[in-house]
Enzyme design. Structure first.
Site, PDB file in Angstrom:
ATOM      1  N   ALA A   1      12.616  -4.075  -3.804  1.00  7.86           N
ATOM      2  CA  ALA A   1      12.563  -5.466  -3.358  1.00  7.86           C
ATOM      3  C   ALA A   1      11.112  -5.815  -3.053  1.00  7.86           C
ATOM      4  O   ALA A   1      10.413  -5.075  -2.366  1.00  7.86           O
ATOM      5  CB  ALA A   1      13.418  -5.661  -2.107  1.00  7.86           C
TER       6      ALA A   1
ATOM      7  N   GLY B   1      -3.998   5.789   4.424  1.00  9.70           N
ATOM      8  CA  GLY B   1      -4.073   5.962   2.981  1.00  9.70           C
ATOM      9  C   GLY B   1      -2.730   5.767   2.308  1.00  9.70           C
ATOM     10  O   GLY B   1      -1.684   6.097   2.865  1.00  9.70           O
TER      11      GLY B   1
ATOM     12  N   GLY C   1     -12.710  -1.612   4.914  1.00 11.17           N
ATOM     13  CA  GLY C   1     -11.265  -1.570   4.748  1.00 11.17           C
ATOM     14  C   GLY C   1     -10.537  -0.647   5.710  1.00 11.17           C
ATOM     15  O   GLY C   1      -9.330  -0.431   5.566  1.00 11.17           O
TER      16      GLY C   1
ATOM     17  N   THR D   1       0.816  -1.212   0.000  1.00  9.25           N
ATOM     18  CA  THR D   1       0.000   0.000   0.000  1.00  9.25           C
ATOM     19  C   THR D   1       0.851   1.265   0.000  1.00  9.25           C
ATOM     20  O   THR D   1       0.669   2.154  -0.834  1.00  9.25           O
ATOM     21  CB  THR D   1      -0.930  -0.001   1.230  1.00  9.25           C
ATOM     22  OG1 THR D   1      -1.766  -1.161   1.169  1.00  9.25           O
ATOM     23  CG2 THR D   1      -1.792   1.239   1.250  1.00  9.25           C
TER      24      THR D   1
ATOM     25  N   LYS E   1       3.232   5.183  18.070  1.00  8.28           N
ATOM     26  CA  LYS E   1       3.348   6.551  17.562  1.00  8.28           C
ATOM     27  C   LYS E   1       3.600   7.539  18.693  1.00  8.28           C
ATOM     28  O   LYS E   1       4.409   8.470  18.554  1.00  8.28           O
ATOM     29  CB  LYS E   1       2.077   6.916  16.798  1.00  8.28           C
ATOM     30  CG  LYS E   1       1.829   6.046  15.569  1.00  8.28           C
ATOM     31  CD  LYS E   1       0.446   6.269  15.002  1.00  8.28           C
ATOM     32  CE  LYS E   1       0.180   5.376  13.807  1.00  8.28           C
ATOM     33  NZ  LYS E   1      -1.218   5.516  13.289  1.00  8.28           N
TER      34      LYS E   1
ATOM     35  N   GLU F   1       8.738  10.411   9.216  1.00  8.58           N
ATOM     36  CA  GLU F   1       7.505  11.196   9.305  1.00  8.58           C
ATOM     37  C   GLU F   1       6.270  10.350   9.055  1.00  8.58           C
ATOM     38  O   GLU F   1       5.247  10.480   9.733  1.00  8.58           O
ATOM     39  CB  GLU F   1       7.543  12.360   8.308  1.00  8.58           C
ATOM     40  CG  GLU F   1       6.404  13.342   8.452  1.00  8.58           C
ATOM     41  CD  GLU F   1       6.502  14.191   9.711  1.00  8.58           C
ATOM     42  OE1 GLU F   1       5.696  13.954  10.639  1.00  8.58           O
ATOM     43  OE2 GLU F   1       7.369  15.084   9.769  1.00  8.58           O
TER      44      GLU F   1
END
Length: 453
Positions: free
Chosen positions: A61, A320, A205, A31, A223, A147
């Protein structure tokens, strides 16, 4: 079918002829990787202008080479050996977007050992192994940029280490997991219970087939660990974070919070105190008029309180493909600008100033000082005074008390919002409440976060 990656590199002829192309090798093309390829290809002129040099993806890869070829065509060399990308002499920077904390650690350390900069969106890898990775990077004088690992499209790492560089950060708090925020939004807006909201998130999803890392708060804690290290210069302390997910959250409490003028959000909070740092993830009530209460769906938001800038807030997509790619490529632009200059001028590594604040301890749960929401099931509506009297005996300040709106099949519920109190005191008060004859079931507690200056 696939070009030999060793023989496939050709210089990119660019208007920026005076500056050598930054050559990128990427491990993983799922993704995030596919989004990174698309955005690099689509916006190559703008990216090169902003970076001061061209950035070219030269080798990838992938486990499934046929699928990878369908994404990148014949413009990029392919290999099934990730270590070949990590150690290849013609690669300047390795982008690791395969995920996981096993082989990914070996690839990243190998890249650093070979003098390559690393860009990664792998928060679990950094939260668990970051101390080792950043120590190796400092020794080699290379950049590790991340980031995309924290809040996807929100440039919060750059804000903390650059935009707010003049400030002493007091606290950082945020909605930093899109899956749980989507679930909580559905529970509030549609009156769903947790299981139904999770099923809807999976169908659309927003949640993985195994959503454990998200719904148990682990992803948010990864995070938050990175945010705290940037905010306070402290070492990575993921193992010490207090983590509570939303699996036990009941729809009744979502509705009762609304009745009291609040909304429930899964928050990550890192707050500097005199005795140490609070480092915690938990569902908490936020006043319904607060901006954070209006961050809905899969969106993320982070708020920072600092001494000079005051309160600042950062908002954007929490998931996303191209949203994460935006952050990955921003890191590549930083590397392109700084590659070849003195190591001291590189984008700062996590923990580079840890020696200044290494004495900061992570406060234990019992020492955390916040307001609280309590829902106390009772046998009769007239027993509200017994609840408040018990809290007064336990030295818990009461700011607001009400009876929950009647609901079919649910007995009377006393709702309480406390003033600020140490968690250890609140725990003793809850124990005392549950021992009272008026209590008709377990007392539910949640923290309340005002998120004020």
């Amino acid at each position: 079918m696939y070009r030999d990656p060793v023989e496939s590199f050709e210089p990119l002829h660019s208007p920026l002829a005076a500056t050598r192309t930054l050559r990128v090798g990427m491990i993983g093309i799922g993704t995030v990787g596919s989004g990174t390829f698309r955005v690099l290809a689509r916006n190559q002129a703008e990216i090169a202008a902003r970076a001061g040099r061209a950035i070219e993806l030269v080798i990838v890869a992938a486990r499934n080479l046929e699928r990878a070829a369908g994404i990148v065509g014949d413009s990029v060399a392919l290999t099934a050996d990730a270590m070949q990308v990590a150690t290849h002499p013609d690669v300047d920077v390795v982008v690791e977007v395969a995920g996981g904390t096993g082989p990914a650690l070996d690839w990243v350390l190998a890249a650093i050992a070979h003098g390559k900069h690393v860009v990664t969106a792998n928060k679990a890898l950094l939260a668990v192994h970051g101390a080792r990775i950043f120590a190796a990077a400092r020794e080699q004088g290379v950049v590790v940029a991340y980031e995309g690992a924290v809040a996807v499209s929100i440039p919060i790492v750059k804000a903390l280490r650059e935009g707010l560089a003049a400030n002493r950060i007091e606290w950082v708090a945020g909605i930093i997991n899109g899956t749980t925020n989507f679930i909580l939004s559905k529970m509030r807006d549609e009156g769903l219970d947790f299981a139904a909201a999770l099923a809807q998130a999976q169908a659309l999803g927003y949640a993985e087939a195994d959503p454990t890392f998200d719904i148990e708060g682990i992803d948010a804690a990864h995070k938050l660990t990175l945010l705290a290290a940037n905010a306070f210069g402290m070492p990575l302390r993921f193992a010490d974070a207090q983590v509570e997910g939303i699996t036990a959250l009941q729809g009744l409490d979502v509705a009762c919070a609304e009745q009291l003028g609040h909304r429930i959000k899964l928050l990550g909070v890192a707050r500097r105190q005199a005795a140490g740092v609070e480092l915690r993830v938990q569902p908490a009530l936020v006043p319904s008029g607060h901006l954070m209460a209006h961050v809905n769906g899969s969106m993320n938001a982070v708020m920072v309180k600092s001494d000079a800038a005051g309160l600042t807030m950062y908002y954007g997509a929490g998931a996303g493909s191209e949203q994460t790619a935006s952050a990955v490529i921003a890191d590549l632009v930083d590397v392109a600008r700084l590659d070849g200059v003195a190591a001291a001028q590189h984008v700062p590594h996590l923990g580079v100033h840890a020696h200044a604040t290494k004495a900061l301890a992570v406060l234990p749960r019992a020492a955390v000082h916040t307001s609280h929401y309590l829902r106390v099931p009772v046998h009769a509506v007239g027993q509200i005074q017994a609840v408040t009297a018990c809290l007064a005996e336990q030295k818990v300040p009461v700011r607001q008390v009400a009876l929950a709106a009647e609901r079919p099949g649910i007995g009377p519920q006393v709702l309480v919002l406390t003033g600020p109190v140490v968690q250890g005191t609140l725990d003793l008060a809850v124990h005392a409440l549950q021992a009272r004859p008026e209590a008709a079931g377990p007392v539910v507690t949640l923290r309340v976060e005002a998120l004020e200056g």
